[in-house]
Design a protein around this motif. Sequence first.
Motif, PDB file in Angstrom:
ATOM      1  N   TRP A  49       2.393  -3.767  -8.058  1.00  0.00           N
ATOM      2  CA  TRP A  49       2.753  -2.392  -8.386  1.00  0.00           C
ATOM      3  C   TRP A  49       2.899  -2.261  -9.897  1.00  0.00           C
ATOM      4  CZ3 TRP A  49       7.422  -2.327  -4.478  1.00  0.00           C
ATOM      5  CH2 TRP A  49       6.913  -2.180  -3.170  1.00  0.00           C
ATOM      6  N   GLU A  50       2.546  -1.110 -10.434  1.00  0.00           N
ATOM      7  CA  GLU A  50       2.795  -0.831 -11.847  1.00  0.00           C
ATOM      8  C   GLU A  50       4.294  -0.635 -12.047  1.00  0.00           C
ATOM      9  OE1 GLU A  50       1.526   2.392 -15.354  1.00  0.00           O
ATOM     10  OE2 GLU A  50       0.976   2.760 -13.252  1.00  0.00           O
ATOM     11  N   LYS A 101       3.686   8.253  -4.134  1.00  0.00           N
ATOM     12  CA  LYS A 101       3.574   6.787  -4.174  1.00  0.00           C
ATOM     13  C   LYS A 101       4.273   6.184  -5.392  1.00  0.00           C
ATOM     14  CE  LYS A 101       0.122   4.807  -2.134  1.00  0.00           C
ATOM     15  NZ  LYS A 101      -1.200   4.239  -1.782  1.00  0.00           N
ATOM     16  N   THR A 102       5.123   6.988  -6.023  1.00  0.00           N
ATOM     17  CA  THR A 102       5.945   6.505  -7.132  1.00  0.00           C
ATOM     18  C   THR A 102       7.402   6.491  -6.689  1.00  0.00           C
ATOM     19  OG1 THR A 102       4.437   7.362  -8.823  1.00  0.00           O
ATOM     20  CG2 THR A 102       6.707   6.939  -9.495  1.00  0.00           C
ATOM     21  N   ASP A 118       0.795  -1.219   0.000  1.00  0.00           N
ATOM     22  CA  ASP A 118       0.000   0.000   0.000  1.00  0.00           C
ATOM     23  C   ASP A 118       0.835   1.281   0.000  1.00  0.00           C
ATOM     24  OD1 ASP A 118       0.554  -0.979   2.755  1.00  0.00           O
ATOM     25  OD2 ASP A 118      -0.314   0.956   3.317  1.00  0.00           O
ATOM     26  N   LYS A 119       2.137   1.166   0.278  1.00  0.00           N
ATOM     27  CA  LYS A 119       2.990   2.349   0.364  1.00  0.00           C
ATOM     28  C   LYS A 119       3.381   2.899  -1.008  1.00  0.00           C
ATOM     29  CE  LYS A 119       3.395   2.340   4.896  1.00  0.00           C
ATOM     30  NZ  LYS A 119       2.840   3.437   5.740  1.00  0.00           N
ATOM     31  N   ILE A 120       3.339   2.044  -2.030  1.00  0.00           N
ATOM     32  CA  ILE A 120       3.780   2.426  -3.371  1.00  0.00           C
ATOM     33  C   ILE A 120       2.750   1.952  -4.393  1.00  0.00           C
ATOM     34  CG2 ILE A 120       5.562   2.010  -5.153  1.00  0.00           C
ATOM     35  CD1 ILE A 120       7.588   1.727  -2.893  1.00  0.00           C
ATOM     36  N   ASP A 121       2.545   2.756  -5.435  1.00  0.00           N
ATOM     37  CA  ASP A 121       1.670   2.366  -6.548  1.00  0.00           C
ATOM     38  C   ASP A 121       2.465   2.001  -7.797  1.00  0.00           C
ATOM     39  OD1 ASP A 121      -0.731   2.719  -5.205  1.00  0.00           O
ATOM     40  OD2 ASP A 121      -0.894   4.834  -5.779  1.00  0.00           O
ATOM     41  N   LYS A 122       3.603   2.690  -7.964  1.00  0.00           N
ATOM     42  CA  LYS A 122       4.316   2.587  -9.232  1.00  0.00           C
ATOM     43  C   LYS A 122       5.830   2.626  -9.014  1.00  0.00           C
ATOM     44  CE  LYS A 122       2.796   5.370 -12.394  1.00  0.00           C
ATOM     45  NZ  LYS A 122       2.554   6.659 -13.104  1.00  0.00           N
ATOM     46  N   CYS A 176       7.517  -6.237  -8.684  1.00  0.00           N
ATOM     47  CA  CYS A 176       6.283  -5.485  -8.918  1.00  0.00           C
ATOM     48  C   CYS A 176       5.097  -6.419  -9.163  1.00  0.00           C
ATOM     49  CB  CYS A 176       6.462  -4.530 -10.093  1.00  0.00           C
ATOM     50  SG  CYS A 176       7.556  -3.138  -9.711  1.00  0.00           S
ATOM     51  N   LYS A 185       4.086  -7.554  -5.731  1.00  0.00           N
ATOM     52  CA  LYS A 185       3.491  -6.489  -4.915  1.00  0.00           C
ATOM     53  C   LYS A 185       2.258  -5.855  -5.558  1.00  0.00           C
ATOM     54  CE  LYS A 185       6.873  -6.064  -1.719  1.00  0.00           C
ATOM     55  NZ  LYS A 185       6.678  -6.099  -0.249  1.00  0.00           N
TER      56      LYS A 185
END
Length: 288
Positions: free
Chosen positions: A73-74, A126-127, A45-49, A68, A71
């Motif tokens: 993540w993108e 968040k990137t 939840d800490k990072i999106d990308k 990724c 997780k």
Amino acid sequence: MKNSPISELSVDARKFLVKRDDLIDPYLAGNKYRKLYTLLKTTPDKIDKIISYGGTQSNAMLAIAAMCKEKAWEFIYYSKPISKTQKLSSVGNYFNSITLGMKHIEIEHSLYRDFISSLRVSIDAKTFIIEQGGAVQEAKKGLEVLAQEIRAANLSVKSLATPSGTGTTALFLALSLPEYKVYTTPCVGDVGYLKTQMQALEEIPKNLIILEPKKKYHFAKPYPEFYVIYKKLLDAGIEFDLLYAPAMWEALLSQTKEEILYIHSGGVSGNGSMLQRYLAIDARKSNL
């Protein structure tokens, strides 16, 4: 974090030990596993990308893609334009990274440097940007864990070796193990370039010894002598990558004499595409 085993290897009548970080995971292995330690411990939840860039033979690219995927993540990866042959290939790091969900964007040669320099201008909280080859301060913690494993093994050897792209692994390993001699050699660029990359992170310690290659090698270019070394090591019982390991082993075999613990940096997943290139060279020679 997984503790990798240590194997023995006999090459040219010399005994070496090998820290088998290549066995940690099919994709997320070797020094890239160590470099990504902090991010692997980060909750999804800490990072999106994640954004990164570099060559499309990169072991770091594949490791980030695997992380990724795990997780959710993108992952966006920038490179200079690549060949149609590589895009259509069904083996190698590029193919595996795309399969894992990596979004690849090509940037024209003339625009590439300025584009990469501007990546941090408009990113959100968040990137996360990973520099080429995983050369980030966050890598230090993972190499400290590796150092703890080496100390815990209570080995008689006091010399280590690991090849260098950006030099991140060798630098942080030497800083974490001041009682060991740490050998490395540049596999991307020359010694001057390697020192510059290291010094951007930390001061180079005295126990880190950079071995000068016998000639300037261009990264990811096939060299007959590299293939010979690869086969020699494979026949001895361990497969190493074709991008970094041959240069390091050539330097060790010609410039050192003591028993050494080699840190296997993984990357064997990229051997499929490199072996195709070597076989193509052999086929052309046969037709002459």
